[in-house]
Enzyme design. Structure first.
Site, PDB file in Angstrom:
ATOM      1  N   PRO A   1     -10.546  -2.023   0.001  1.00  0.00           N
ATOM      2  CA  PRO A   1      -9.670  -2.416  -1.375  1.00  0.00           C
ATOM      3  C   PRO A   1      -9.908  -1.470  -2.262  1.00  0.00           C
ATOM      4  O   PRO A   1     -11.187  -1.071  -2.709  1.00  0.00           O
ATOM      5  CB  PRO A   1     -10.255  -3.534  -1.496  1.00  0.00           C
ATOM      6  CG  PRO A   1     -11.549  -3.786  -0.926  1.00  0.00           C
ATOM      7  CD  PRO A   1     -11.205  -2.900   0.191  1.00  0.00           C
ATOM      8  N   MET A   2      -8.916  -0.875  -3.022  1.00  0.00           N
ATOM      9  CA  MET A   2      -9.152   0.102  -4.083  1.00  0.00           C
ATOM     10  C   MET A   2      -8.133  -0.184  -5.250  1.00  0.00           C
ATOM     11  O   MET A   2      -6.923  -0.234  -5.250  1.00  0.00           O
ATOM     12  CB  MET A   2      -8.836   1.459  -3.777  1.00  0.00           C
ATOM     13  CG  MET A   2     -10.056   2.102  -2.892  1.00  0.00           C
ATOM     14  SD  MET A   2      -9.809   3.840  -2.410  1.00  0.00           S
ATOM     15  CE  MET A   2      -8.353   3.709  -1.186  1.00  0.00           C
TER      16      MET A   2
ATOM     17  N   GLN B   1      -8.496  -9.503  -1.669  1.00  0.00           N
ATOM     18  CA  GLN B   1      -9.964  -9.524  -2.160  1.00  0.00           C
ATOM     19  C   GLN B   1      -9.881  -9.884  -3.472  1.00  0.00           C
ATOM     20  O   GLN B   1      -9.203  -9.707  -4.487  1.00  0.00           O
ATOM     21  CB  GLN B   1     -10.161  -8.021  -2.210  1.00  0.00           C
ATOM     22  CG  GLN B   1     -11.719  -7.911  -2.587  1.00  0.00           C
ATOM     23  CD  GLN B   1     -12.415  -6.425  -2.773  1.00  0.00           C
ATOM     24  OE1 GLN B   1     -11.980  -6.037  -3.805  1.00  0.00           O
ATOM     25  NE2 GLN B   1     -13.291  -6.173  -2.239  1.00  0.00           N
TER      26      GLN B   1
ATOM     27  N   CYS C   1     -18.872  -3.822  -7.165  1.00  0.00           N
ATOM     28  CA  CYS C   1     -18.268  -2.888  -8.470  1.00  0.00           C
ATOM     29  C   CYS C   1     -19.430  -2.382  -9.200  1.00  0.00           C
ATOM     30  O   CYS C   1     -20.466  -3.334  -9.720  1.00  0.00           O
ATOM     31  CB  CYS C   1     -17.453  -3.903  -9.133  1.00  0.00           C
ATOM     32  SG  CYS C   1     -16.741  -3.043 -10.860  1.00  0.00           S
TER      33      CYS C   1
ATOM     34  N   LYS D   1     -17.846  -7.928   0.782  1.00  0.00           N
ATOM     35  CA  LYS D   1     -18.100  -6.572   0.754  1.00  0.00           C
ATOM     36  C   LYS D   1     -19.024  -6.258  -0.379  1.00  0.00           C
ATOM     37  O   LYS D   1     -18.841  -6.904  -1.508  1.00  0.00           O
ATOM     38  CB  LYS D   1     -16.669  -5.877   0.167  1.00  0.00           C
ATOM     39  CG  LYS D   1     -16.676  -4.391   0.269  1.00  0.00           C
ATOM     40  CD  LYS D   1     -15.380  -3.681   0.139  1.00  0.00           C
ATOM     41  CE  LYS D   1     -15.445  -2.351   0.031  1.00  0.00           C
ATOM     42  NZ  LYS D   1     -15.800  -1.886  -1.214  1.00  0.00           N
TER      43      LYS D   1
ATOM     44  N   GLY E   1     -18.050   4.031   3.870  1.00  0.00           N
ATOM     45  CA  GLY E   1     -18.898   4.879   2.869  1.00  0.00           C
ATOM     46  C   GLY E   1     -18.676   6.462   3.698  1.00  0.00           C
ATOM     47  O   GLY E   1     -19.190   6.684   4.714  1.00  0.00           O
TER      48      GLY E   1
ATOM     49  N   GLY F   1     -11.722   4.321   2.629  1.00  0.00           N
ATOM     50  CA  GLY F   1     -11.623   4.190   1.107  1.00  0.00           C
ATOM     51  C   GLY F   1     -10.890   5.444   0.809  1.00  0.00           C
ATOM     52  O   GLY F   1      -9.594   5.966   0.955  1.00  0.00           O
ATOM     53  N   ARG F   2     -11.612   6.250   0.051  1.00  0.00           N
ATOM     54  CA  ARG F   2     -11.187   7.735  -0.379  1.00  0.00           C
ATOM     55  C   ARG F   2     -10.573   8.513   0.274  1.00  0.00           C
ATOM     56  O   ARG F   2      -9.751   9.526  -0.214  1.00  0.00           O
ATOM     57  CB  ARG F   2     -12.360   8.281  -1.171  1.00  0.00           C
ATOM     58  CG  ARG F   2     -12.878   7.605  -2.699  1.00  0.00           C
ATOM     59  CD  ARG F   2     -14.334   8.014  -2.986  1.00  0.00           C
ATOM     60  NE  ARG F   2     -15.134   7.770  -2.015  1.00  0.00           N
ATOM     61  CZ  ARG F   2     -16.492   8.326  -1.860  1.00  0.00           C
ATOM     62  NH1 ARG F   2     -16.861   9.384  -3.090  1.00  0.00           N
ATOM     63  NH2 ARG F   2     -17.175   7.984  -1.074  1.00  0.00           N
TER      64      ARG F   2
HETATM   65  C1  LIG Z   1     -10.182   4.150  -7.270  1.00  0.00           C
HETATM   66  C2  LIG Z   1     -11.225   3.332  -6.335  1.00  0.00           C
HETATM   67  C3  LIG Z   1     -11.106   1.873  -6.457  1.00  0.00           C
HETATM   68  C4  LIG Z   1     -11.769   0.928  -5.769  1.00  0.00           C
HETATM   69  N1  LIG Z   1     -11.502  -0.334  -6.066  1.00  0.00           N
HETATM   70  C5  LIG Z   1     -12.431  -1.357  -5.327  1.00  0.00           C
HETATM   71  C6  LIG Z   1     -12.089  -2.874  -5.532  1.00  0.00           C
HETATM   72  O1  LIG Z   1     -11.260  -3.138  -5.963  1.00  0.00           O
HETATM   73  N2  LIG Z   1     -12.592  -3.454  -4.436  1.00  0.00           N
HETATM   74  C7  LIG Z   1     -13.818  -3.141  -3.756  1.00  0.00           C
HETATM   75  O2  LIG Z   1     -14.615  -3.896  -3.244  1.00  0.00           O
HETATM   76  N3  LIG Z   1     -14.072  -1.809  -3.878  1.00  0.00           N
HETATM   77  C8  LIG Z   1     -13.334  -0.778  -4.624  1.00  0.00           C
HETATM   78  N4  LIG Z   1     -13.625   0.475  -4.229  1.00  0.00           N
HETATM   79  C9  LIG Z   1     -14.598   0.885  -3.521  1.00  0.00           C
HETATM   80  C10 LIG Z   1     -14.190   1.268  -2.200  1.00  0.00           C
HETATM   81  O3  LIG Z   1     -13.581  -0.007  -1.478  1.00  0.00           O
HETATM   82  C11 LIG Z   1     -15.152   1.869  -1.160  1.00  0.00           C
HETATM   83  O4  LIG Z   1     -16.331   0.913  -1.017  1.00  0.00           O
HETATM   84  C12 LIG Z   1     -15.802   3.035  -1.633  1.00  0.00           C
HETATM   85  O5  LIG Z   1     -14.690   3.949  -2.172  1.00  0.00           O
HETATM   86  C13 LIG Z   1     -16.646   3.844  -0.481  1.00  0.00           C
HETATM   87  O6  LIG Z   1     -16.017   4.218   0.589  1.00  0.00           O
HETATM   88  P1  LIG Z   1     -15.218   5.559   0.920  1.00  0.00           P
HETATM   89  O7  LIG Z   1     -16.433   6.288   1.022  1.00  0.00           O
HETATM   90  O8  LIG Z   1     -14.531   5.459   2.236  1.00  0.00           O
HETATM   91  O9  LIG Z   1     -14.266   5.850  -0.277  1.00  0.00           O
HETATM   92  C14 LIG Z   1     -12.930   1.366  -5.125  1.00  0.00           C
HETATM   93  C15 LIG Z   1     -13.206   2.742  -4.765  1.00  0.00           C
HETATM   94  C16 LIG Z   1     -12.284   3.721  -5.441  1.00  0.00           C
HETATM   95  C17 LIG Z   1     -12.647   5.137  -5.364  1.00  0.00           C
END
Ligand SMILES: Cc1cc2nc3c(=O)[nH]c(=O)nc-3n(C[C@H](O)[C@H](O)[C@H](O)COP(=O)(O)O)c2cc1C
Length: 376
Positions: free
Chosen positions: A19-20, A75, A106, A146, A209, A232-233
Site C-alpha cells: 500500500p502506498m 488497507q 506510518c 503491516k 523492504g 513498494g518503491r
Molecule cells: C509514497 C509512499 C507511500 C506509502 N504509503 C503507505 C501506506 O499508505 N500504508 C503503508 O502501510 N505503507 C505505506 N508506505 C510504505 C510501503 O508500503 C513500504 O512498507 C515501504 O515503502 C518499504 O517497502 P519498499 O522498500 O518495497 O518500498 C508508503 C511508502 C511510500 C514510498
C-alpha cells in the site's frame, strides 16, 4: 510452487503490491495487474477509519475497485478500537472489500507525535484492542497487519506485536524491516523478517523492504523463510516489475522486462489515461500523473528541460506530443533497476510526552492522529 494463503485467498505467486498513499489507487493497481496477468495481491492505499465511517467523499473514491479486481484489498489505518471496528463492520456489511490490512507502520511525525502509526504498537494493550475489534467485526474477511520493527533500536516491538496478532486472530503479518527512526534510510533488516517467521510460525509472514528487482524477491524468500513478499518503491514508475515477479517465481526469470523508452512512454500515457478515467477528468488525471514522471524516466537521457516540461503537462495530447519528441529508441538504462522513491533517513521519532514510560498502560490516541494521509 510457493503459494501464499490469506484466509480464503490463494495468492500465487506470493507477491503483494505494498500500500502506498497517493500511488496504489485503482489505476495503478490495474496497471500492475495488467503486467502480472492478474496474479498477486494488490492493496489499496491507506484509508483512515474515521473518514471511512464518516463517508468522506474523497475516501469513498479511494475505496473504488475496478470490477475485475479480485480479491479487493483495503488497507485501513485507525487509532481508536471502536472506530476501527465500525469501519471494518461497514466494509463487511456493504461488501466493500475481500481483505482488510491494518497499517501500523506510518513514521510521519505528525502521526507519531500523537501516538499513531508506528508509535502505536509500543502500547501493547491498545494494539490488542484494535486488532480484537477489527477481527471481531470482520466476519469471514481475513484481517492482516503491516508494521515496522519498532520505534527505534531501543524500542523494538515487532515480536510482541506478532504474538499479539496471532492471539487476536490476525491472518498474516507483513513486516517492513526498518524502525520508525530509520524512516526510509539505510537498508531493511531482513534478519528481522526471519525472526518474525520463527516467532509466529502459525501464520504467513510477508517480508517487506528494499525489493528492487524480482531476483531480490526470490532472495528475500530464500534468506528469511518468509511466505511472501511485499513490494513498494521498486515498482514506482515500473509497474512491469509485477510481470518480472511472476516470471521469477514461475519460469526462473526467463522473461524479465527491459522496456525501451518507447514502451515506457506508452505505459506512461496509459497510466495517465487510467488516472483521468478514475478522477473523471483528463486534466486531473494528467496532473496527478506528474509525480510519476521522474520515476518512469529515471536513467533515460531526456534532459532536465524535458523532464520539467513533462512534469507540468495537463493534457494527454500535450504529454503525447512531448514524449514523441524524445529519442524513443533508447534501451532500458543500466542502473535504473536500483533504489527509487523515498530513501532518506531520520533519527528521532516524535512521540507524545511519556509515551515510552509504560508499554502496557491503557493508552488512547487522539483521533487527529488519523489526519495525515501520507502513508507508511
Ligand atoms: C509514497 C509512499 C507511500 C506509502 N504509503 C503507505 C501506506 O499508505 N500504508 C503503508 O502501510 N505503507 C505505506 N508506505 C510504505 C510501503 O508500503 C513500504 O512498507 C515501504 O515503502 C518499504 O517497502 P519498499 O522498500 O518495497 O518500498 C508508503 C511508502 C511510500 C514510498
Amino acid at each position: 510452487m510457493t503459494q501464499l494463503q490469506i484466509g480464503p485467498h490463494s495468492v500465487q505467486p506470493p507477491v503483494v503490491l505494498a500500500p502506498m498513499a497517493g500511488i496504489t489507487n485503482a489505476p495503478f493497481r490495474t496497471l500492475c495487474r495488467e503486467f502480472s496477468g492478474g496474479k498477486g495481491l494488490f492493496v489499496s492505499e491507506m484509508i483512515t477509519t474515521r473518514a471511512l465511517v464518516e463517508r468522506d467523499a474523497k475516501t469513498m473514491r479511494l475505496i473504488h475497485f475496478d470490477g475485475t479486481e479480485k480479491p479487493r484489498s483495503i488497507q485501513l489505518y485507525g487509532v481508536d478500537p471502536v472506530t476501527v471496528g465500525r469501519a471494518v463492520r461497514m466494509i463487511v456489511d456493504e461488501d466493500l472489500a475481500d481483505h482488510i490490512d491494518l497499517n501500523f507502520g506510518c513514521p510521519v511525525p505528525k502521526v507519531t507525535r500523537k501516538g499513531g502509526g508506528s508509535a502505536l504498537p509500543f502500547k501493547r494493550n491498545l494494539l490488542r484492542s484494535i486488532l480484537r475489534e477489527a477481527v471481531g467485526n470482520a466476519g469471514a474477511l481475513p484481517v492482516t497487519m503491516k508494521m515496522r520493527k519498532g520505534i527505534d533500536d531501543d524500542h523494538i516491538t515487532y515480536l510482541d506485536a506478532g504474538r499479539i496478532a496471532v492471539e487476536e486472530g490476525v491472518t498474516a503479518i507483513a513486516l517492513h524491516g526498518r524502525t520508525a527512526a530509520q524512516h526510509y534510510g539505510g537498508t531493511a533488516d531482513w534478519d528481522a523478517i526471519a525472526r518474525l517467521k520463527e516467532t509466529v510460525p502459525e501464520i504467513p509472514v510477508l517480508g517487506n523492504g528494499d525489493i528492487w528487482s524480482a531476483d531480490d524477491a526470490l532472495r528475500m524468500m530464500r534468506e528469511t523463510g518468509c511466505d511472501g513478499v511485499v513490494v513498494g518503491r521498486g515498482c514506482l514508475g515500473r509497474p512491469w516489475l509485477f510481470g518480472d515477479l511472476v516470471s521469477a517465481f514461475e519460469d526462473g526469470g526467463a522473461s524479465y522486462a527491459a522496456p525501451t523508452l518507447k514502451e515506457v512512454a506508452r505505459v506512461m500515457l496509459r497510466h495517465a489515461e487510467l488516472l483521468g478515467e478514475w478522477l473523471e477528468s483528463e486534466e486531473r488525471g494528467v496532473i496527478d500523473f506528474r509525480k510519476h514522471v521522474a520515476w518512469y524516466t529515471k536513467g533515460f537521457s531526456i534532459g532536465s528541460d524535458m523532464r520539467r516540461k513533462l512534469a507540468i503537462t495537463s493534457s494527454l495530447g500535450e504529454m503525447d506530443a512531448l514524449l514523441s519528441e524524445l529519442d524513443l529508441d533508447q534501451s532500458w538504462p543500466a542502473g535504473a533497476d536500483g533504489p527509487r522513491g523515498r530513501t532518506s533517513g531520520r533519527n528521532r521519532v516524535v512521540l507524545p510526552d511519556g509515551w515510552l514510560n509504560d508499554p502496557y498502560d491503557c493508552a488512547a490516541v487522539s483521533a487527529d492522529a488519523e489526519l495525515d494521509t501520507s502513508g507508511g
